[in-house]
Design an enzyme around this catalytic site. Structure first.
Site, PDB file in Angstrom:
ATOM      1  N   GLU A 266      45.266  -7.479  32.154  1.00 27.29           N
ATOM      2  CA  GLU A 266      44.920  -7.625  30.708  1.00 27.29           C
ATOM      3  C   GLU A 266      43.571  -7.089  30.711  1.00 27.29           C
ATOM      4  O   GLU A 266      42.827  -7.787  31.311  1.00 27.29           O
ATOM      5  CB  GLU A 266      45.232  -8.788  30.250  1.00 27.29           C
TER       6      GLU A 266
ATOM      7  N   GLY B 293      46.931  -9.965  23.300  1.00 27.10           N
ATOM      8  CA  GLY B 293      46.918  -8.528  22.767  1.00 27.10           C
ATOM      9  C   GLY B 293      46.425  -8.543  21.276  1.00 27.10           C
ATOM     10  O   GLY B 293      45.791  -9.486  20.891  1.00 27.10           O
TER      11      GLY B 293
ATOM     12  N   GLU C 275      45.557   5.251  -1.654  1.00 29.54           N
ATOM     13  CA  GLU C 275      46.680   5.861  -0.868  1.00 29.54           C
ATOM     14  C   GLU C 275      46.987   7.374  -1.043  1.00 29.54           C
ATOM     15  O   GLU C 275      47.063   7.591  -2.382  1.00 29.54           O
ATOM     16  CB  GLU C 275      47.936   4.832  -1.090  1.00 29.54           C
TER      17      GLU C 275
ATOM     18  N   GLY D 284      46.324   3.716   9.850  1.00 28.04           N
ATOM     19  CA  GLY D 284      47.336   3.680  10.776  1.00 28.04           C
ATOM     20  C   GLY D 284      46.642   3.461  11.968  1.00 28.04           C
ATOM     21  O   GLY D 284      45.388   3.143  12.434  1.00 28.04           O
ATOM     22  N   ARG D 285      47.450   3.369  13.234  1.00 30.54           N
ATOM     23  CA  ARG D 285      47.147   2.974  14.562  1.00 30.54           C
ATOM     24  C   ARG D 285      47.823   4.129  15.353  1.00 30.54           C
ATOM     25  O   ARG D 285      48.731   4.610  15.131  1.00 30.54           O
ATOM     26  CB  ARG D 285      47.702   1.643  15.029  1.00 30.54           C
TER      27      ARG D 285
ATOM     28  N   ASP E 115      53.725  -0.829  21.389  1.00 27.77           N
ATOM     29  CA  ASP E 115      53.289   0.147  20.497  1.00 27.77           C
ATOM     30  C   ASP E 115      52.836   1.471  21.343  1.00 27.77           C
ATOM     31  O   ASP E 115      52.884   2.503  20.486  1.00 27.77           O
ATOM     32  CB  ASP E 115      51.781  -0.421  19.885  1.00 27.77           C
TER      33      ASP E 115
ATOM     34  N   HIS F 263      72.027 -24.151  -0.808  1.00 25.02           N
ATOM     35  CA  HIS F 263      71.668 -24.110  -2.401  1.00 25.02           C
ATOM     36  C   HIS F 263      70.458 -25.119  -2.808  1.00 25.02           C
ATOM     37  O   HIS F 263      70.811 -26.192  -2.274  1.00 25.02           O
ATOM     38  CB  HIS F 263      72.872 -24.120  -3.293  1.00 25.02           C
TER      39      HIS F 263
HETATM   40  C1  LIG Z   1      45.796  -6.400  11.405  1.00 22.50           C
HETATM   41  C2  LIG Z   1      47.037  -6.542  12.122  1.00 22.50           C
HETATM   42  C3  LIG Z   1      48.133  -7.317  11.875  1.00 22.50           C
HETATM   43  C4  LIG Z   1      49.340  -7.261  12.234  1.00 22.50           C
HETATM   44  N1  LIG Z   1      50.326  -8.198  11.802  1.00 22.50           N
HETATM   45  C5  LIG Z   1      51.792  -8.089  12.226  1.00 22.50           C
HETATM   46  C6  LIG Z   1      52.534  -8.953  11.973  1.00 22.50           C
HETATM   47  O1  LIG Z   1      52.283  -9.744  11.028  1.00 22.50           O
HETATM   48  N2  LIG Z   1      53.881  -8.877  12.400  1.00 22.50           N
HETATM   49  C7  LIG Z   1      54.018  -7.987  13.534  1.00 22.50           C
HETATM   50  O2  LIG Z   1      55.194  -7.820  13.901  1.00 22.50           O
HETATM   51  N3  LIG Z   1      53.142  -7.137  13.930  1.00 22.50           N
HETATM   52  C8  LIG Z   1      51.816  -7.109  13.326  1.00 22.50           C
HETATM   53  N4  LIG Z   1      50.814  -6.200  13.858  1.00 22.50           N
HETATM   54  C9  LIG Z   1      51.349  -5.304  14.848  1.00 22.50           C
HETATM   55  C10 LIG Z   1      51.175  -6.095  16.344  1.00 22.50           C
HETATM   56  O3  LIG Z   1      50.036  -6.517  16.395  1.00 22.50           O
HETATM   57  C11 LIG Z   1      51.458  -4.947  17.202  1.00 22.50           C
HETATM   58  O4  LIG Z   1      52.842  -4.275  16.980  1.00 22.50           O
HETATM   59  C12 LIG Z   1      51.644  -5.565  18.638  1.00 22.50           C
HETATM   60  O5  LIG Z   1      50.509  -6.423  19.073  1.00 22.50           O
HETATM   61  C13 LIG Z   1      51.946  -4.971  19.654  1.00 22.50           C
HETATM   62  O6  LIG Z   1      52.182  -5.206  20.982  1.00 22.50           O
HETATM   63  P1  LIG Z   1      51.910  -4.554  22.562  1.00 22.50           P
HETATM   64  O7  LIG Z   1      52.301  -5.631  23.339  1.00 22.50           O
HETATM   65  O8  LIG Z   1      52.687  -3.316  22.297  1.00 22.50           O
HETATM   66  O9  LIG Z   1      50.539  -4.156  22.317  1.00 22.50           O
HETATM   67  P2  LIG Z   1      49.001  -4.996  21.899  1.00 22.50           P
HETATM   68  O10 LIG Z   1      49.306  -6.227  21.531  1.00 22.50           O
HETATM   69  O11 LIG Z   1      48.125  -3.929  21.545  1.00 22.50           O
HETATM   70  O12 LIG Z   1      48.698  -5.202  23.359  1.00 22.50           O
HETATM   71  C14 LIG Z   1      48.208  -4.297  24.446  1.00 22.50           C
HETATM   72  C15 LIG Z   1      47.474  -5.128  25.554  1.00 22.50           C
HETATM   73  O13 LIG Z   1      47.064  -4.171  26.394  1.00 22.50           O
HETATM   74  C16 LIG Z   1      45.690  -4.222  26.814  1.00 22.50           C
HETATM   75  N5  LIG Z   1      45.371  -3.033  27.737  1.00 22.50           N
HETATM   76  C17 LIG Z   1      45.299  -1.666  27.160  1.00 22.50           C
HETATM   77  N6  LIG Z   1      45.029  -0.848  28.070  1.00 22.50           N
HETATM   78  C18 LIG Z   1      44.766  -1.666  29.009  1.00 22.50           C
HETATM   79  C19 LIG Z   1      44.748  -1.348  30.475  1.00 22.50           C
HETATM   80  N7  LIG Z   1      44.504  -0.099  30.960  1.00 22.50           N
HETATM   81  N8  LIG Z   1      44.389  -2.225  31.357  1.00 22.50           N
HETATM   82  C20 LIG Z   1      44.717  -3.480  31.224  1.00 22.50           C
HETATM   83  N9  LIG Z   1      45.005  -3.947  29.889  1.00 22.50           N
HETATM   84  C21 LIG Z   1      44.838  -2.984  28.801  1.00 22.50           C
HETATM   85  C22 LIG Z   1      44.939  -4.346  25.635  1.00 22.50           C
HETATM   86  O14 LIG Z   1      43.890  -5.083  25.668  1.00 22.50           O
HETATM   87  C23 LIG Z   1      45.889  -5.360  24.740  1.00 22.50           C
HETATM   88  O15 LIG Z   1      45.604  -6.730  25.043  1.00 22.50           O
HETATM   89  C24 LIG Z   1      49.386  -6.437  13.243  1.00 22.50           C
HETATM   90  C25 LIG Z   1      48.759  -5.573  13.607  1.00 22.50           C
HETATM   91  C26 LIG Z   1      47.204  -5.619  13.224  1.00 22.50           C
HETATM   92  C27 LIG Z   1      46.189  -4.721  13.594  1.00 22.50           C
END
Ligand SMILES: Cc1cc2nc3c(=O)[nH]c(=O)nc-3n(C[C@H](O)[C@H](O)[C@H](O)COP(=O)(O)OP(=O)(O)OC[C@H]3O[C@@H](n4cnc5c(N)ncnc54)[C@H](O)[C@@H]3O)c2cc1C
Length: 460
Positions: A33, A39, A198, A259-260, A299, A438
């Site tokens: 990580e 994350g 938007e 977006g992301r 993601d 209910h």
């Molecule tokens: C403001 C905001 C609010 C959100 N609210 C919600 C919500 O309410 N409900 C919901 O379901 N989703 C929500 N999301 C989306 C959710 O955060 C993501 O869908 C989720 O975190 C994805 O998980 P992941 O494990 O794919 O990636 P991430 O959580 O992005 O984790 C990826 C990790 O990989 C690490 N990484 C990257 N490259 C490397 C590398 N080369 N070596 C080592 N580590 C690395 C990063 O540091 C990170 O910690 C929200 C997102 C944001 C930005």
């Protein structure tokens, strides 16, 4: 060279669940990580936004409590205490995940990992080998190429907005997706004048158009400019264009929430043969990439940017790595039954297809939309005039449920039940024979089933 059964790149929801499940099953697992375990979700996403929303909601409700006979004089808020609350929530959950990984026996190493192809991963200057590799590197905010954005201290992304030292008096939000709407709701509830800009003709593309419109028109304290493109940003002045006309929105802070994008660079060496593009690393329903023994989850796959989707993808990848060794059955990720949720004001959630999507797939469907006023609890707690809707979509001939959407309180808590209906292929008749508590908001789903036009009226 250290050898592991599995090396996981990224410790967000997708990566840490996969690592934990595999280690519990007796595999040696290295989890790399880059920044913080948990994350995006735990550190700068789901959790801090919900912590701040909880604070903002309490403040707003205290201000409006007189109509319930509760007189709270001189209600005020302290942003720094709210920030502390948020930080404690994050720390508590990150600590929980760290402990869970430790108990499972996962080796967690901080650092940026790079996959060098085959079974080789570089981390901290060393090469490690993993029989299987799971890519779970997540996503990052998109910064569009708009004049005046780069280097502008008044323009922030979601991570920046979570950390602001003071609540802005005026906030412009570029992008009416889930993240934009959640921040708009948080700050509007704290008294900020919020404007959402938007480009499309409605917010929240994931939602049924009529429900999205209802959510938008009942979001207190937020102005919306739809079908509007941001041309430039100068300080806090956002220049917009709509139908040939140009106008400005003045703000003290601008949130860029357009977006992301999947993190497909940084860890990926050239010449590995991995199939990916800007939309993400391509995977099949088993989370396998085109390279043998390399999996991708969350993601980074571009398949539903939600934490719970990432969890499930992580579980599926882990199960399939284990199944390979034992000859067990493969598991699949079913994107179509993953619910979504918007923790705005009001809240919303849904699962399955919209009516429009059903029709474009040639499915003969009917739908029922009811106001949440059909729910006794909704009326008792919120009043019949407060906006809230449920929409149920099902196939006309069979009654098989295809989609459920809700706008109103607790929607994200209710929607898993609807996801279960879809997972099990349940029908309108099945819902009619289910007993709901209910009074509850969830009863609106049952009411919608009984109001459904074409299904036979007797539950089985
Ligand atoms: C403001 C905001 C609010 C959100 N609210 C919600 C919500 O309410 N409900 C919901 O379901 N989703 C929500 N999301 C989306 C959710 O955060 C993501 O869908 C989720 O975190 C994805 O998980 P992941 O494990 O794919 O990636 P991430 O959580 O992005 O984790 C990826 C990790 O990989 C690490 N990484 C990257 N490259 C490397 C590398 N080369 N070596 C080592 N580590 C690395 C990063 O540091 C990170 O910690 C929200 C997102 C944001 C930005």
């Amino acid at each position: 060279v250290a050898e592991f059964d599995v090396i996981v790149l990224g410790g967000g929801p997708g990566g840490y669940i996969a690592a934990e499940r595999l280690a519990r099953a007796g595999r040696s697992v290295l989890l790399a990580e880059k920044t913080a375990v948990g994350g995006t979700c735990l550190n700068v996403g789901c959790i801090p936004t919900k912590a701040l929303m909880g604070c903002a909601k309490l403040y707003d409700e205290a201000r409006g409590s007189a109509r319930f006979g509760v007189n709270a004089a001189d209600v005020s808020y302290d942003w720094s205490v709210m920030q502390d609350w948020k930080a404690r929530a994050v720390a508590s959950l990150v600590g929980g995940v760290t402990g869970m990984l430790k108990r499972a026996g996962v080796v967690v190493q901080t650092g940026e990992a790079g996959w060098r192809g085959g079974n080789r991963v570089v981390l901290g200057g060393e090469v490690h080998r993993g029989r299987d590799i799971i890519i779970a590197t997540g996503s990052s905010p998109v910064w569009p190429d708009i004049a005046g954005v780069a280097g502008n201290p008044l323009v922030v992304d979601s991570t920046g907005l979570l950390e602001v030292a003071a609540v802005p008096a005026r906030l412009a939000v570029v992008g009416g997706g889930v993240i934009g709407i959640e921040f708009a709701s948080i700050f509007a509830r704290l008294g900020t004048a919020v404007t959402v800009i938007e480009a499309l003709d409605e917010v929240l593309g994931v939602m049924d158009r009529s429900l999205a419109a209802r959510l938008r028109t009942s979001a207190p304290g937020v102005d919306f400019h739809l079908g509007t493109v941001v041309e430039a940003i100068d300080g806090g002045r956002v220049t917009c264009s709509k139908g040939g006309a140009t106008f400005g929105v003045e703000a003290d802070l601008v949130l860029m929430a357009v977006g992301r994008r999947p993190n497909v660079t940084g860890w990926l060496a050239e010449g590995t043969g991995l199939d990916f593009d800007a939309r993400g690393v391509r995977v099949d329903d088993r989370m396998a990439t085109n390279v043998d023994h390399v999996w991708a989850v969350g993601d980074v796959t571009g398949r539903g940017a939600l934490a719970h989707a990432a969890y499930r993808m992580g579980e599926v990848a882990a199960a399939n790595i284990l199944a390979r060794a034992t000859g067990g059955a493969a598991q699949v990720f079913r994107a179509e039954t993953v619910p979504w949720a918007v923790y705005g004001y009001p809240e919303a959630a849904g699962v399955g297809l919209t009516e429009e999507a059903c029709r474009s797939r040639g499915l003969a469907v009917a739908s029922v939309t009811l106001p949440l006023g059909v729910s006794g609890r909704f009326v008792a707690e919120h009043g019949a005039s407060r906006a809230g809707l449920v929409k149920l979509v099902a196939e006309t001939a069979s009654g098989v449920v295809r989609g459920v959407q809700l706008v109103g309180p607790y929607a994200p808590e209710i929607i898993w039940g609807a996801a279960h209906l879809l997972e099990t292929g349940s029908t309108i008749a099945d819902i009619r024979s289910l007993v709901f508590p209910h009074p509850s908001i969830s009863e609106a789903i049952r009411e919608a089933a009984w109001a459904f036009p074409t299904e036979e009226r007797n539950p089985r």
